[in-house]
Write a protein that holds these residues in place. Structure first.
Motif, PDB file in Angstrom:
ATOM      1  N   LYS A 235     -14.165 -54.861 -13.394  1.00 20.26           N
ATOM      2  CA  LYS A 235     -14.849 -55.588 -12.137  1.00 20.26           C
ATOM      3  C   LYS A 235     -13.650 -56.336 -12.050  1.00 20.26           C
ATOM      4  CE  LYS A 235     -19.609 -54.977 -11.242  1.00 20.26           C
ATOM      5  NZ  LYS A 235     -20.837 -55.931 -10.847  1.00 20.26           N
ATOM      6  N   LEU A 236     -13.577 -57.418 -12.212  1.00 24.67           N
ATOM      7  CA  LEU A 236     -12.451 -58.562 -12.678  1.00 24.67           C
ATOM      8  C   LEU A 236     -11.375 -57.815 -12.782  1.00 24.67           C
ATOM      9  CD1 LEU A 236     -12.117 -61.892 -12.156  1.00 24.67           C
ATOM     10  CD2 LEU A 236     -11.589 -62.023 -15.150  1.00 24.67           C
ATOM     11  N   ARG A 237     -10.911 -57.161 -13.326  1.00 21.19           N
ATOM     12  CA  ARG A 237      -9.578 -56.481 -13.946  1.00 21.19           C
ATOM     13  C   ARG A 237      -8.872 -55.686 -12.696  1.00 21.19           C
ATOM     14  NH1 ARG A 237      -9.296 -56.156 -20.192  1.00 21.19           N
ATOM     15  NH2 ARG A 237      -8.806 -57.892 -20.408  1.00 21.19           N
ATOM     16  N   GLU A 238     -10.054 -55.057 -11.999  1.00 16.02           N
ATOM     17  CA  GLU A 238      -9.964 -54.166 -10.345  1.00 16.02           C
ATOM     18  C   GLU A 238      -9.905 -55.591  -9.381  1.00 16.02           C
ATOM     19  OE1 GLU A 238     -13.084 -51.560 -10.058  1.00 16.02           O
ATOM     20  OE2 GLU A 238     -13.038 -50.424 -11.611  1.00 16.02           O
ATOM     21  N   LYS A 239      -9.833 -56.650  -9.264  1.00 18.24           N
ATOM     22  CA  LYS A 239      -9.660 -57.556  -8.349  1.00 18.24           C
ATOM     23  C   LYS A 239      -7.480 -57.610  -8.130  1.00 18.24           C
ATOM     24  CE  LYS A 239     -13.103 -60.078  -8.046  1.00 18.24           C
ATOM     25  NZ  LYS A 239     -13.981 -61.742  -8.403  1.00 18.24           N
ATOM     26  N   GLU A 240      -7.551 -57.380  -6.600  1.00 15.74           N
ATOM     27  CA  GLU A 240      -6.417 -57.576  -6.587  1.00 15.74           C
ATOM     28  C   GLU A 240      -5.169 -58.639  -7.026  1.00 15.74           C
ATOM     29  OE1 GLU A 240      -5.146 -56.767  -2.638  1.00 15.74           O
ATOM     30  OE2 GLU A 240      -6.292 -54.781  -2.955  1.00 15.74           O
ATOM     31  N   SER A 241      -6.955 -59.844  -7.089  1.00 16.52           N
ATOM     32  CA  SER A 241      -5.692 -61.096  -7.104  1.00 16.52           C
ATOM     33  C   SER A 241      -5.729 -61.357  -8.907  1.00 16.52           C
ATOM     34  CB  SER A 241      -6.522 -62.528  -6.610  1.00 16.52           C
ATOM     35  OG  SER A 241      -7.499 -62.151  -7.271  1.00 16.52           O
ATOM     36  N   TYR A 242      -5.801 -60.276  -9.789  1.00 18.30           N
ATOM     37  CA  TYR A 242      -6.681 -60.729 -11.159  1.00 18.30           C
ATOM     38  C   TYR A 242      -5.282 -60.867 -11.934  1.00 18.30           C
ATOM     39  CZ  TYR A 242      -7.214 -59.845 -15.566  1.00 18.30           C
ATOM     40  OH  TYR A 242      -7.357 -60.262 -17.676  1.00 18.30           O
ATOM     41  N   ALA A 243      -4.210 -60.050 -12.014  1.00 19.30           N
ATOM     42  CA  ALA A 243      -2.990 -60.324 -12.294  1.00 19.30           C
ATOM     43  C   ALA A 243      -2.261 -61.175 -12.009  1.00 19.30           C
ATOM     44  CB  ALA A 243      -2.361 -58.567 -11.723  1.00 19.30           C
ATOM     45  N   GLN A 244      -2.281 -61.806 -10.710  1.00 19.73           N
ATOM     46  CA  GLN A 244      -1.324 -63.053 -10.075  1.00 19.73           C
ATOM     47  C   GLN A 244      -2.422 -64.169 -10.424  1.00 19.73           C
ATOM     48  OE1 GLN A 244      -1.263 -63.864  -6.374  1.00 19.73           O
ATOM     49  NE2 GLN A 244      -0.594 -65.936  -5.457  1.00 19.73           N
ATOM     50  N   HIS A 245      -3.280 -64.305 -10.721  1.00 19.81           N
ATOM     51  CA  HIS A 245      -4.339 -65.690 -11.401  1.00 19.81           C
ATOM     52  C   HIS A 245      -4.143 -65.735 -12.995  1.00 19.81           C
ATOM     53  CE1 HIS A 245      -7.398 -68.345 -12.269  1.00 19.81           C
ATOM     54  NE2 HIS A 245      -7.743 -67.547 -13.173  1.00 19.81           N
ATOM     55  N   LEU A 246      -3.639 -64.446 -13.780  1.00 25.27           N
ATOM     56  CA  LEU A 246      -3.548 -64.389 -14.880  1.00 25.27           C
ATOM     57  C   LEU A 246      -1.858 -65.001 -15.360  1.00 25.27           C
ATOM     58  CD1 LEU A 246      -5.252 -63.414 -17.859  1.00 25.27           C
ATOM     59  CD2 LEU A 246      -3.261 -61.127 -17.889  1.00 25.27           C
ATOM     60  N   GLU A 247      -0.835 -65.410 -14.388  1.00 24.30           N
ATOM     61  CA  GLU A 247       0.780 -65.363 -14.627  1.00 24.30           C
ATOM     62  C   GLU A 247       0.082 -66.880 -14.044  1.00 24.30           C
ATOM     63  OE1 GLU A 247       4.623 -65.687 -15.285  1.00 24.30           O
ATOM     64  OE2 GLU A 247       3.116 -63.944 -15.899  1.00 24.30           O
ATOM     65  N   GLU A 248      -0.349 -67.257 -12.916  1.00 23.64           N
ATOM     66  CA  GLU A 248      -0.623 -68.558 -12.502  1.00 23.64           C
ATOM     67  C   GLU A 248      -1.394 -69.343 -14.215  1.00 23.64           C
ATOM     68  OE1 GLU A 248      -2.732 -68.531  -8.904  1.00 23.64           O
ATOM     69  OE2 GLU A 248      -1.337 -68.163  -7.818  1.00 23.64           O
ATOM     70  N   CYS A 249      -2.381 -68.964 -14.233  1.00 25.95           N
ATOM     71  CA  CYS A 249      -2.456 -69.639 -15.770  1.00 25.95           C
ATOM     72  C   CYS A 249      -1.361 -70.180 -16.996  1.00 25.95           C
ATOM     73  CB  CYS A 249      -4.335 -68.671 -16.154  1.00 25.95           C
ATOM     74  SG  CYS A 249      -5.571 -69.121 -14.482  1.00 25.95           S
ATOM     75  N   TYR A 250      -1.307 -68.507 -16.993  1.00 25.39           N
ATOM     76  CA  TYR A 250       0.044 -68.805 -18.042  1.00 25.39           C
ATOM     77  C   TYR A 250       1.464 -69.473 -17.829  1.00 25.39           C
ATOM     78  CZ  TYR A 250      -1.924 -64.792 -21.251  1.00 25.39           C
ATOM     79  OH  TYR A 250      -1.905 -64.308 -21.837  1.00 25.39           O
ATOM     80  N   THR A 251       1.504 -70.170 -16.964  1.00 26.50           N
ATOM     81  CA  THR A 251       2.682 -70.835 -16.631  1.00 26.50           C
ATOM     82  C   THR A 251       1.683 -71.935 -16.409  1.00 26.50           C
ATOM     83  OG1 THR A 251       3.433 -69.052 -14.703  1.00 26.50           O
ATOM     84  CG2 THR A 251       4.036 -71.480 -14.356  1.00 26.50           C
ATOM     85  N   HIS A 252       0.766 -71.974 -16.042  1.00 26.17           N
ATOM     86  CA  HIS A 252       0.389 -73.436 -16.160  1.00 26.17           C
ATOM     87  C   HIS A 252       0.325 -74.339 -17.517  1.00 26.17           C
ATOM     88  CE1 HIS A 252      -2.546 -76.445 -15.511  1.00 26.17           C
ATOM     89  NE2 HIS A 252      -2.638 -77.009 -16.430  1.00 26.17           N
ATOM     90  N   GLU A 253       0.037 -73.508 -17.993  1.00 23.05           N
ATOM     91  CA  GLU A 253      -0.694 -73.842 -19.186  1.00 23.05           C
ATOM     92  C   GLU A 253       1.631 -73.830 -20.371  1.00 23.05           C
ATOM     93  OE1 GLU A 253      -2.509 -75.181 -21.091  1.00 23.05           O
ATOM     94  OE2 GLU A 253      -3.789 -75.027 -19.643  1.00 23.05           O
ATOM     95  N   ALA A 254       2.157 -73.590 -19.423  1.00 23.50           N
ATOM     96  CA  ALA A 254       4.406 -73.659 -19.775  1.00 23.50           C
ATOM     97  C   ALA A 254       4.022 -72.481 -21.216  1.00 23.50           C
ATOM     98  CB  ALA A 254       4.089 -74.668 -20.160  1.00 23.50           C
ATOM     99  N   ILE A 255       3.472 -71.680 -20.942  1.00 25.52           N
ATOM    100  CA  ILE A 255       3.670 -70.693 -21.818  1.00 25.52           C
ATOM    101  C   ILE A 255       4.830 -69.286 -21.970  1.00 25.52           C
ATOM    102  CG2 ILE A 255       2.531 -68.726 -23.116  1.00 25.52           C
ATOM    103  CD1 ILE A 255       0.423 -69.325 -22.405  1.00 25.52           C
ATOM    104  N   PRO A 256       6.113 -69.373 -22.909  1.00 29.02           N
ATOM    105  CA  PRO A 256       6.971 -68.822 -22.572  1.00 29.02           C
ATOM    106  C   PRO A 256       7.054 -67.105 -23.056  1.00 29.02           C
ATOM    107  CG  PRO A 256       6.928 -69.044 -24.850  1.00 29.02           C
ATOM    108  CD  PRO A 256       5.967 -69.837 -23.952  1.00 29.02           C
TER     109      PRO A 256
END
Length: 256
Positions: A235-256
């Motif tokens: 269900k979580l992965r079917e949400k339209e916001s999931y990919a964007q949220h994942l990218e934001e989390c990675y960016t927040h942790e400054a992961i290359p």
């Protein structure tokens, strides 16, 4: 009078039944330090912890994490002290011991080495004659142990990734296999810029793998919890916001 009492008891029973159905279940999962994916000190306890918590929430289940060394987390979950253990690769042996969830995260293990060393490798046997740093409880130990024994190398096992990175910097080990994002996060957060410049990694992946939640087979709810989690994760992965949220989390942790 008896009729009214019967109706009242039936109404109370209905309310209690509804409350029981809607009551939020809580699972207790063992966790550890594997930043930026899992960490007690990071926002939302790291992106992996956050995904697991959100997936369970979509099934009406709340999550509590208890932090400990990874090997202890695996052992205590296996023995039924916890409902599950987060952040583990799977293997045939682990599939016999645990109910393994669908993949939570994709990870890539690379070989870290000192910048000045002329290091290259094409097959696992190329590593097996070296002094290799490994972290206690990690699956890579089971993969490398027979090869190292056969080719005259050595596995130097430490309690944490930080200790292994320090050993690499000091020249006490030749190489350190570590998840790429984890290794870079450690270098950024625990070492000086000058020290960071002394460490590099080989671009060839040593392991291209996924992390799962391992549910205890010694808990009556183990199989059911895996099913609930997998449904919530879907269900979580079917949400339209999931990919964007994942990218934001990675960016927040400054992961290359």
């Amino acid at each position: 009078m008896l009729k009214k009492l019967f109706i009242l008891m039936a109404a109370i029973g209905f309310v209690l039944s509804a409350a029981s159905v809607n009551a939020e279940q809580t699972v207790i999962l063992s966790n550890g330090e594997y930043p930026p994916f899992f960490s007690q000190s990071l926002q939302n306890n790291g992106i992996g912890s956050h995904i697991i918590r959100e997936a369970f929430a979509l099934e009406g289940i709340s999550v509590e994490y208890e932090y400990m060394p990874w090997k202890r987390a695996l052992t205590m979950t296996r023995d039924g002290y916890y409902d599950g253990a987060v952040g583990f690769r799977t293997s045939p042996k682990r599939e016999e011991t645990f109910f393994v969830s669908d993949p939570v995260l994709h990870i890539e293990t690379v070989v870290f080495h000192r910048m000045g060393d002329q290091f290259d490798w094409k097959k696992l046997e190329d590593l097996a004659s070296l002094k290799i740093g490994a972290t206690n409880g990690y699956l890579i130990i089971d993969i490398l142990k027979p090869l190292v024994k056969q080719h005259g190398g050595k596995l130097d096992i430490a309690l944490t990734d930080i200790i292994n990175m320090k050993k690499l910097l000091a020249g006490r080990i030749d190489i350190f296999p570590c998840e790429k994002k984890v290794g870079l996060h450690l270098l950024r957060t625990h070492f000086t810029p000058e020290q960071m410049q002394q460490i590099s990694f080989h671009p060839k992946p040593l392991l291209d793998n996924k992390l799962h939640v391992l549910f205890s087979r010694n808990k009556a709810s183990g199989s059911q919890l895996r099913e609930s989690f997998n449904r919530g994760l879907k269900k979580l992965r079917e949400k339209e916001s999931y990919a964007q949220h994942l990218e934001e989390c990675y960016t927040h942790e400054a992961i290359p």
